[in-house]
Design a protein around this motif. Structure first.
Motif, PDB file in Angstrom:
ATOM      1  N   UNK A   1      25.132 116.922  15.612  1.00 23.55           N
ATOM      2  CA  UNK A   1      25.430 116.060  14.653  1.00 23.55           C
ATOM      3  C   UNK A   1      25.732 117.131  12.904  1.00 23.55           C
ATOM      4  N   UNK A   2      26.216 116.850  12.068  1.00 23.22           N
ATOM      5  CA  UNK A   2      26.634 117.765  10.932  1.00 23.22           C
ATOM      6  C   UNK A   2      26.503 116.898   9.557  1.00 23.22           C
ATOM      7  N   UNK A   3      26.820 115.628  10.078  1.00 25.84           N
ATOM      8  CA  UNK A   3      27.244 114.872   9.338  1.00 25.84           C
ATOM      9  C   UNK A   3      27.644 113.434  10.184  1.00 25.84           C
ATOM     10  N   UNK A   4      27.859 112.100   9.412  1.00 29.06           N
ATOM     11  CA  UNK A   4      27.744 111.268  10.080  1.00 29.06           C
ATOM     12  C   UNK A   4      29.528 111.072  10.167  1.00 29.06           C
ATOM     13  N   UNK A   5      30.482 111.990  10.029  1.00 29.50           N
ATOM     14  CA  UNK A   5      32.081 111.642  10.053  1.00 29.50           C
ATOM     15  C   UNK A   5      32.039 113.611  10.926  1.00 29.50           C
ATOM     16  N   UNK A   6      31.501 113.995  11.235  1.00 30.37           N
ATOM     17  CA  UNK A   6      31.556 115.808  11.479  1.00 30.37           C
ATOM     18  C   UNK A   6      30.690 116.332  12.320  1.00 30.37           C
TER      19      UNK A   6
END
Length: 338
Positions: free
Chosen positions: A234-239
Motif C-alpha cells: 500500500x502506497x496510499x489509500x487510493x494507490x
C-alpha cells in the motif's frame, strides 16, 4: 510574415534551451557482502526504516552425496545482517539452537522480526534478536507495521490461521474471503491489506481490507486459471500495488485491475514500490539465462539491468533507491540501484 518571424524566433529560443534530461534506465549493481561460509544463500531483504536494509538467509550448508542420497549433510546456520551506512552489522540471534536458516524478515513502525527453521521467531530489541514463542506450528508469513505484528501459522490440527501479536501473546484474526493469507501490509493502523487466495475448485486471488474496525473482503476481477496473490504494497489509500504469480495488480481506491507482465518473464515472486511510486517486480528462479527484474513506469514495463551471471529474486525499496538479494554464480548476492 509576422507568423513566420515568430515561428523562427520561437524555434531559435527552443534550440537554445538545454535538452531535457532522459530518464535513467533502471539498474541494480552488486554490493559487497560480509564474509559468509561456503554454500550460502540470501532469502529475504527488507528496508530497516532508517535508510538501510536487513538481509537474511543461511550459510555453511553441505551435502556429501552417495548416489541420490545425502547420508552426511548439514542444514547450515542462520544469517541475519543489517546494512548500516556502507558496512554490514551482525547481531546475536538469541534462543536459536541447531542448524537452519532465516526465511523471513519484517520491519516497520519501529519493529523488526525474523522467522526461520523449526518455527523459530524473534524480535529485535535494538542490540539482539530475542526469541518469541509463536502461536502454533510453523510460520509461513511474517509482517509488522503500524497495524501490528501478524503471522500466518500452520499446525496439523487447525490448518492455516492468521494471528496478531497482542501483548505477550497471539490472537486469531478472521480475514473473510481469504483462505490463505500470503502477505499482510499496513499503511496506517486503520488501513491494511491482506492478500492470498480463495481455495475453491481452483485457487483464485483474494484480498481483504482492514478499516480500523474489521476486515472486509474486496472483490477482484475474475481470472481463468489457478493463480493467487503473493505480495501487496500500500502506497496510499487510493494507490495499492500487488502481484499474483502471473500478473501485476493495482487498487485505485475503488477497484482492482490486472496488468499483464512482460512477455516471457515467467512467475512473479516479489514486489516493491520505490519512493516515486513505481512498482518493481522480481521473477522466480529460472534456467539460465536468468530473467531480470522489471519496473512498471508510465504505463509500460522497463527491464532492469543487472550484472551478467546474477539473479535477483527479492526486492526492497529505501529512500533514494531499491535493494535486492539473489545469486551470483553459485553464491549469494546483494544489489542496489535505482
Amino acid at each position: 510574415m509576422k507568423r513566420a518571424i515568430a515561428a523562427v524566433t520561437a524555434a531559435a529560443v527552443l534550440a537554445s534551451l538545454p535538452a531535457p534530461a532522459l530518464a535513467a534506465e533502471p539498474e541494480l549493481r552488486t554490493v559487497s557482502l560480509p564474509f559468509l561460509w561456503p554454500t550460502a544463500r540470501l532469502n529475504d531483504v527488507t528496508a530497516d526504516g532508517a535508510g538501510g536494509v536487513w538481509v537474511g538467509g543461511v550459510q555453511g550448508r553441505y551435502c556429501v552425496r552417495w548416489g541420490d542420497l545425502c547420508p552426511v549433510y548439514n542444514d547450515g546456520n542462520p544469517v541475519v545482517r543489517r546494512r548500516v551506512g556502507s558496512s554490514w552489522k551482525e547481531y546475536p540471534i538469541n534462543g536459536w539452537t541447531g542448524q537452519g536458516e532465516i526465511t523471513r524478515i519484517a520491519s516497520g513502525a519501529g519493529e523488526t522480526w525474523i522467522a526461520g527453521s523449526r518455527s523459530y521467531m524473534a524480535r529485535f530489541d535494538g542490540s539482539a534478536f530475542q526469541k518469541v514463542a509463536g502461536p502454533t506450528g510453523s510460520v509461513s508469513v511474517l509482517a509488522t507495521g503500524p497495524a501490528g505484528t501478524f503471522v500466518n501459522a500452520w499446525d496439523l490440527e487447525s490448518g492455516e490461521r492468521v494471528f496478531k501479536r497482542t501483548g505477550d501473546g497471539w490472537t486469531v484474526v478472521d480475514v473473510p474471503g481469504v483462505d490463505y493469507v500470503a502477505d499482510l501490509q499496513a499503511l496506517t493502523a486503520t488501513d491494511a491489506w491482506a492478500v492470498g487466495y480463495e481455495n475453491g475448485i481452483q485457487q483464485k486471488p483474494a484480498a481483504a481490507h482492514f478499516d480500523g474496525t474489521a476486515w472486509k473482503n474486496v472483490p477482484l476481477p475474475a481470472v481463468s486459471e489457478n493463480d493467487w496473490f503473493r505480495k501487496v504494497v500500500p502506497v496510499s489509500p487510493n494507490d495499492v500495488w500487488g502481484i499474483t504469480a502471473q500478473r501485476l495488480a493495482h487498487w485505485n481506491g475503488t477497484a482492482w485491475t490486472w496488468i499483464a507482465p512482460p512477455d516471457g518473464l515467467g512467475e512473479l515472486v516479489d514486489l516493491t514500490v520505490d519512493a516515486s511510486g513505481t512498482p518493481w517486480v522480481a521473477p522466480a528462479e529460472s534456467a539460465p539465462p536468468a530473467k531480470p527484474p522489471y519496473r512498471y513506469s508510465g504505463g509500460k514495463w522497463e527491464k532492469v539491468t543487472i550484472p551478467s551471471g546474477t539473479m535477483v529474486n527479492g526486492l526492497a525499496a529505501v529512500p533514494g533507491g531499491v535493494w535486492g538479494v539473489g545469486t551470483q554464480g553459485d553464491g549469494p548476492a546483494a544489489f542496489n540501484g535505482s
